[in-house]
Design a protein around this motif. Structure first.
Motif, short mmCIF file in Angstrom:
data_model
loop_
_atom_site.label_atom_id
_atom_site.label_comp_id
_atom_site.label_asym_id
_atom_site.label_seq_id
_atom_site.Cartn_x
_atom_site.Cartn_y
_atom_site.Cartn_z
N ARG A 64 47.73 56.12 39.23
CA ARG A 64 48.57 55.74 38.07
C ARG A 64 48.70 54.23 38.17
O ARG A 64 49.23 53.71 37.24
CB ARG A 64 50.12 56.10 38.64
N PHE A 65 47.86 53.57 39.18
CA PHE A 65 47.94 52.08 39.00
C PHE A 65 46.55 51.54 38.57
O PHE A 65 45.45 52.09 38.91
CB PHE A 65 47.93 51.56 40.52
N SER A 66 46.33 50.77 37.65
CA SER A 66 45.26 50.45 37.11
C SER A 66 45.33 48.67 36.90
O SER A 66 46.39 48.12 36.60
CB SER A 66 44.69 50.86 35.79
N ALA A 67 44.18 47.91 37.23
CA ALA A 67 44.27 46.60 37.02
C ALA A 67 42.77 46.27 36.18
O ALA A 67 41.84 46.77 36.44
CB ALA A 67 44.19 45.84 38.41
N LYS A 68 43.13 45.23 35.49
CA LYS A 68 42.11 44.69 34.68
C LYS A 68 42.04 42.99 34.74
O LYS A 68 43.16 42.32 34.83
CB LYS A 68 42.36 45.18 33.07
N MET A 69 40.88 42.58 34.38
CA MET A 69 40.83 41.02 34.29
C MET A 69 39.84 40.78 33.20
O MET A 69 38.69 40.61 33.48
CB MET A 69 40.24 40.55 35.66
N PRO A 70 40.34 40.77 32.09
CA PRO A 70 39.44 40.79 30.69
C PRO A 70 38.77 39.24 30.63
O PRO A 70 37.81 39.18 30.10
CB PRO A 70 40.41 40.93 29.70
N ASN A 71 39.37 38.41 31.48
CA ASN A 71 38.87 36.82 31.18
C ASN A 71 39.15 36.19 32.52
O ASN A 71 40.25 36.61 33.39
CB ASN A 71 39.16 36.18 29.89
N ALA A 72 38.72 34.74 32.80
CA ALA A 72 39.06 34.25 33.90
C ALA A 72 40.35 33.82 33.95
O ALA A 72 40.88 33.26 35.18
CB ALA A 72 38.15 32.88 34.19
N SER A 73 41.33 33.78 32.96
CA SER A 73 42.48 33.23 33.03
C SER A 73 43.63 34.22 32.94
O SER A 73 44.84 34.13 32.71
CB SER A 73 42.84 32.24 31.90
N PHE A 74 43.36 35.64 32.99
CA PHE A 74 44.48 36.48 32.82
C PHE A 74 44.12 37.91 33.49
O PHE A 74 42.86 38.36 33.52
CB PHE A 74 44.57 36.99 31.34
N SER A 75 45.14 38.44 34.08
CA SER A 75 44.86 39.80 34.69
C SER A 75 46.19 40.34 34.34
O SER A 75 47.24 40.10 34.57
CB SER A 75 44.54 39.66 36.22
N THR A 76 46.07 41.96 34.33
CA THR A 76 47.36 42.66 34.22
C THR A 76 47.07 43.87 35.47
O THR A 76 45.96 44.29 35.89
CB THR A 76 47.36 43.39 33.00
N LEU A 77 48.42 44.11 35.87
CA LEU A 77 48.61 45.40 36.68
C LEU A 77 49.29 46.38 36.16
O LEU A 77 50.33 45.99 35.63
CB LEU A 77 49.07 45.09 38.13
N LYS A 78 48.80 47.72 35.67
CA LYS A 78 49.71 48.62 35.21
C LYS A 78 49.95 49.79 35.97
O LYS A 78 49.02 50.17 36.71
CB LYS A 78 48.67 48.88 33.78
N ILE A 79 51.12 50.09 35.81
CA ILE A 79 51.50 51.53 36.35
C ILE A 79 52.05 52.49 35.32
O ILE A 79 52.95 52.15 34.66
CB ILE A 79 52.71 51.22 37.30
N GLN A 80 51.20 53.60 35.30
CA GLN A 80 51.73 54.59 34.42
C GLN A 80 51.32 55.94 34.74
O GLN A 80 50.29 56.07 34.96
CB GLN A 80 50.79 54.41 32.97
#
Lengths: 113, 114
Positions: A64-80
Motif C-alpha cells: 500500500r506504500f509507494s515512494a517516488k523521486m521524479p527529480n532531485a528536488s521532489f519526492s512523494t510518499l503515497k499510501i493507498q
C-alpha cells in the motif's frame, strides 16, 4: 537555506482514502530518506534514494506504500488505501551522499480515522 | 529493525544538573551520531563520534564510545530548560558510515525542571 520542506504538516483522512505526502530536500543534497515515527515502534526507515534512485525500500511496510523521486528536488510518499494503523508522523530527511549528517523536515502528522 | 537502543527511556532532572543518556547497538559501526528532537519538530544532528574515537566534546555535550561494549553515552552538562527534548542515537547501515540508511533507537525523553 529553507531546509527540508514537507507538506502538508497535518493530514486527517478517512480509512480507504489515498494519501500523498510531499518532500523537497535541501538543494544540492542527493540522498533522500523517508522515516515513520510512532510511540510503539520509534523511528523507522521506510525507503531511501540516492540520485533519485531508490536504493533500499525494505522498510516499506506493505504494498500500500509507494515512494517516488521524479527529480532531485521532489519526492512523494503515497499510501493507498490508507488504514488507521498508518497514523504516525512521517519525516523526510536529506543529505549529501556519503555525508554522515541527515537533515530532517518538520514532519507530516497523519491521522487516519 | 532498530540498531540503537537508548537508556533510560525518560529522564527528569533539575536545571543545572548534568544529564547522562546511554545507547547500545548490535553490529559493528563506522560512526555513531546523536540527534535531538524537540516536541513536534524534526530531528537535529548534535554530534558524531567515529569508531576510532573514545570521547568527543562539543560545547556542553560530551560523547563517549566503547566499541568493545557496543555502547555510547551522551552527557549534557549544566542542563537548561531549553535542553528538554528527546535524544536519539543513530548508526549507519553501511560500513562507509554515511547517512544512508541511518537507524535510530526509540530515544530518551529528557525533561529539565526549572
Amino acid at each position: 537555506d529553507a531546509g527540508v520542506i514537507q507538506s502538508p504538516r497535518h493530514e486527517v483522512t478517512e480509512m480507504g482514502q489515498e494519501v500523498t505526502l510531499r518532500c523537497k530536500p535541501i538543494s544540492g543534497h542527493n540522498s533522500l530518506f523517508w522515516y515513520r515515527q510512532t510511540m510503539m515502534r520509534g523511528l523507522e526507515l521506510l525507503i531511501y534514494f540516492n540520485n533519485n534512485v531508490p536504493i533500499d525500500d525494505s522498510g516499506m511496510p506493505e504494498d500500500r506504500f509507494s515512494a517516488k523521486m521524479p527529480n532531485a528536488s521532489f519526492s512523494t510518499l503515497k499510501i493507498q488505501p490508507s488504514e488507521p494503523r498508518d497514523s504516525a508522523v512521517y519525516f523526510c530527511a536529506s543529505s549529501l551522499q556519503g555525508s554522515t549528517e541527515a537533515f530532517f523536515g518538520q514532519g507530516t502528522r497523519l491521522t487516519v480515522v | 529493525s532498530q540498531q540503537g537502543e537508548e537508556d533510560p527511556q525518560a529522564l527528569s532532572i533539575q536545571e543545572g544538573e548534568n544529564a547522562t543518556m546511554n545507547c547500545s547497538y548490535k553490529t559493528s559501526i563506522n560512526n555513531l551520531q546523536w540527534y535531538r528532537q524537540n516536541s513536534g519538530r524534526g530531528l537535529v544532528h548534535l554530534i558524531l563520534i567515529r569508531s576510532n574515537e573514545r570521547e568527543k566534546h562539543s560545547g556542553r555535550l560530551r560523547v563517549t564510545l566503547d566499541t568493545s561494549k557496543k555502547s555510547s553515552s551522551l552527557l549534557i552538562t549544566a542542563s537548561r530548560a531549553a535542553d528538554t527534548a528527546s535524544y536519539f542515537c543513530a548508526t549507519g547501515l553501511f560500513s562507509g558510515g554515511g547517512a544512508d540508511g541511518l537507524t535510530f533507537g526509540k530515544g530518551t525523553h529528557l525533561i529539565i525542571q526549572p
